[in-house]
Design an enzyme around this catalytic site. Structure first.
Site, mmCIF file in Angstrom:
data_model
loop_
_atom_site.group_PDB
_atom_site.id
_atom_site.type_symbol
_atom_site.label_atom_id
_atom_site.label_comp_id
_atom_site.label_asym_id
_atom_site.label_seq_id
_atom_site.Cartn_x
_atom_site.Cartn_y
_atom_site.Cartn_z
ATOM 1 N N SER A 1 1.154 -1.282 0.073
ATOM 2 C CA SER A 1 -0.350 0.007 -0.069
ATOM 3 C C SER A 1 0.904 1.609 -0.016
ATOM 4 O O SER A 1 1.998 1.262 0.410
ATOM 5 C CB SER A 1 -1.300 -0.213 1.239
ATOM 6 O OG SER A 1 -1.157 1.157 1.470
ATOM 7 N N TYR B 1 -3.969 -1.195 9.998
ATOM 8 C CA TYR B 1 -3.597 -1.494 8.138
ATOM 9 C C TYR B 1 -2.471 -0.581 7.497
ATOM 10 O O TYR B 1 -0.941 -1.135 7.197
ATOM 11 C CB TYR B 1 -4.908 -0.490 7.432
ATOM 12 C CG TYR B 1 -4.936 -0.527 6.085
ATOM 13 C CD1 TYR B 1 -5.187 -1.391 5.532
ATOM 14 C CD2 TYR B 1 -3.599 0.861 5.343
ATOM 15 C CE1 TYR B 1 -5.157 -1.379 3.603
ATOM 16 C CE2 TYR B 1 -3.580 0.434 3.501
ATOM 17 C CZ TYR B 1 -4.680 -0.846 3.941
ATOM 18 O OH TYR B 1 -4.695 -1.534 1.567
HETATM 19 P P1 NAP Z 1 -11.853 -5.051 -1.962
HETATM 20 O O1 NAP Z 1 -12.546 -4.616 -2.971
HETATM 21 O O2 NAP Z 1 -12.623 -4.358 -0.829
HETATM 22 O O3 NAP Z 1 -11.236 -6.200 -2.203
HETATM 23 C C1 NAP Z 1 -10.500 -7.125 -1.034
HETATM 24 C C2 NAP Z 1 -10.570 -8.749 -1.189
HETATM 25 O O4 NAP Z 1 -10.078 -8.945 0.560
HETATM 26 C C3 NAP Z 1 -12.146 -9.299 -1.545
HETATM 27 O O5 NAP Z 1 -12.435 -10.301 -2.233
HETATM 28 C C4 NAP Z 1 -12.307 -9.329 -0.165
HETATM 29 O O6 NAP Z 1 -13.157 -10.385 0.203
HETATM 30 C C5 NAP Z 1 -11.030 -10.572 0.146
HETATM 31 N N1 NAP Z 1 -10.681 -10.872 1.983
HETATM 32 C C6 NAP Z 1 -11.073 -9.747 2.612
HETATM 33 N N2 NAP Z 1 -10.533 -10.899 4.289
HETATM 34 C C7 NAP Z 1 -10.958 -11.820 3.527
HETATM 35 C C8 NAP Z 1 -10.457 -12.711 4.440
HETATM 36 N N3 NAP Z 1 -10.830 -12.839 5.987
HETATM 37 N N4 NAP Z 1 -10.890 -14.447 4.025
HETATM 38 C C9 NAP Z 1 -10.498 -14.269 2.230
HETATM 39 N N5 NAP Z 1 -10.484 -13.029 1.320
HETATM 40 C C10 NAP Z 1 -10.497 -12.332 2.582
HETATM 41 O O7 NAP Z 1 -10.734 -4.081 -2.180
HETATM 42 P P2 NAP Z 1 -9.233 -3.948 -2.906
HETATM 43 O O8 NAP Z 1 -9.063 -2.711 -3.478
HETATM 44 O O9 NAP Z 1 -9.458 -4.528 -4.523
HETATM 45 O O10 NAP Z 1 -7.997 -4.868 -2.112
HETATM 46 C C11 NAP Z 1 -7.778 -5.401 -2.175
HETATM 47 C C12 NAP Z 1 -5.782 -5.306 -1.470
HETATM 48 O O11 NAP Z 1 -5.520 -4.509 -1.724
HETATM 49 C C13 NAP Z 1 -6.118 -4.920 0.066
HETATM 50 O O12 NAP Z 1 -5.010 -6.197 0.359
HETATM 51 C C14 NAP Z 1 -6.119 -3.725 0.127
HETATM 52 O O13 NAP Z 1 -5.327 -3.226 1.201
HETATM 53 C C15 NAP Z 1 -4.870 -3.344 -1.006
HETATM 54 N N6 NAP Z 1 -4.890 -2.216 -0.929
HETATM 55 C C16 NAP Z 1 -5.738 -1.537 -2.164
HETATM 56 C C17 NAP Z 1 -6.086 0.021 -2.263
HETATM 57 C C18 NAP Z 1 -6.478 0.731 -3.291
HETATM 58 O O14 NAP Z 1 -7.236 2.577 -3.435
HETATM 59 N N7 NAP Z 1 -8.534 -0.303 -3.342
HETATM 60 C C19 NAP Z 1 -4.927 0.414 -1.989
HETATM 61 C C20 NAP Z 1 -4.293 0.285 -1.787
HETATM 62 C C21 NAP Z 1 -3.928 -1.149 -0.999
HETATM 63 P P3 NAP Z 1 -14.978 -10.044 0.365
HETATM 64 O O15 NAP Z 1 -15.503 -9.710 -0.682
HETATM 65 O O16 NAP Z 1 -15.586 -11.769 0.470
HETATM 66 O O17 NAP Z 1 -14.632 -9.146 2.027
#
Ligand code: NAP
Length: 252
Positions: free
Chosen positions: A144, A157
């Site tokens: 991140s 986080y």
């Molecule tokens: P998201 O749409 O909320 O996706 C998160 C994913 O993680 C979903 O598939 C979620 O499943 C899964 N997950 C969470 N807890 C879980 C658990 N206990 N068991 C199995 N699966 C689980 O968010 P995203 O933005 O795509 O995030 C993906 C990654 O990128 C994360 O590590 C996040 O911290 C990182 N990130 C995102 C951003 C951003 O701007 N979006 C920036 C920096 C880093 P469910 O759908 O079932 O909840």
């Protein structure tokens, strides 16, 4: 080595949290590059499965809740049972909890640290044991901007994603001699469920866009391109790196 540095044909990639957002973008990008994909999710990832199969490669779903380390070995063994090998692990599943540091709860600390850091490590270990015994592989951890910056109101986080940066380097040090490349991608502001509240907040949205040199939110596919690079022969000599994919956010 293939003539095309970025060709992943014949490789098997495992992507966690693949039902939506960045995980879906990465799964589809790796499929476009030719890899067969194992999708892990705790909710049916049928949309991602269809998008992956539309690229002409195979997809297989492993249902797993990554709030404990219990499924880690099972995910790897189901991958081998389904497709016979594991070449690429993308640790993408992650959560965020927001509160002032003065009020932050133990539950909000533990839930985020467990999924984002502890389970990420133990899935690296399960995959790393297989890869070390089978000629190597590539591991990509999703970090991140808060691997580099402090953030605000997201204590666990920030701690977890800073930990992902350190752990990525440690694993690279230990496993590069075993032909396992361990790197991380640090996404900037990407339009997903995770950031839906920020996108919906008019003032925060404007402030964020003003600071991004590229002038737009990132798309999950922007992260997918970086994942293809780090999973491919083009990145064979890239070890322990945290690659920012942020439209220039950190350059400001
Ligand atoms: P998201 O749409 O909320 O996706 C998160 C994913 O993680 C979903 O598939 C979620 O499943 C899964 N997950 C969470 N807890 C879980 C658990 N206990 N068991 C199995 N699966 C689980 O968010 P995203 O933005 O795509 O995030 C993906 C990654 O990128 C994360 O590590 C996040 O911290 C990182 N990130 C995102 C951003 C951003 O701007 N979006 C920036 C920096 C880093 P469910 O759908 O079932 O909840």
């Amino acid at each position: 080595m293939s003539d095309n540095f970025f060709d992943l044909t014949g490789k098997v990639a495992l992507v966690t949290g693949a039902n939506t957002g960045i995980g879906q973008g990465i799964a589809v990008a790796l499929a476009k590059a030719g890899a067969d994909i194992i999708l892990t999710a705790r909710r049916d990832p049928s949309e991602t499965r269809q998008l992956v199969e539309a690229e002409g490669v195979k997809a297989h779903v492993v249902m797993a809740d990554l709030s404990s380390i219990e499924p880690c070995d099972r995910i790897v063994s189901e991958t081998i049972n389904a497709f016979g090998r594991l070449d690429i692990l993308v640790n993408n599943a992650g959560i965020i909890r927001r509160n002032d540091a003065l009020d932050f709860t133990e539950d909000d600390w533990d839930a985020v640290m467990d999924t984002n850091l502890k389970i990420l490590f133990f899935l690296c270990q399960s995959a790393g044991r297989y890869m070390a015994a089978n000629g190597g592989g590539s591991i990509i951890n999703i970090a991140s901007m808060l691997t580099f910056q402090g953030g605000i109101r997201v204590a666990s986080y920030t701690a977890s994603k800073s930990g992902v940066g350190g752990l990525t380097k440690l694993l690279a040090n230990e496993w590069a001699p075993k032909n396992i490349n361990v790197n991380a991608i640090a996404p900037g502001y990407i339009a997903t469920n995770n950031t839906a509240a920020l996108q919906a907040d008019k003032d925060r949205n404007r402030q964020i866009l003003e600071r991004i040199p590229a002038g737009r939110w990132g798309e999950p596919g922007d992260i997918g391109g970086a994942a293809v690079f780090l999973a491919s022969d083009a990145a064979k000599y890239v070890q322990g790196h945290v690659l920012a994919v942020d439209g220039g956010w950190l350059a400001r």
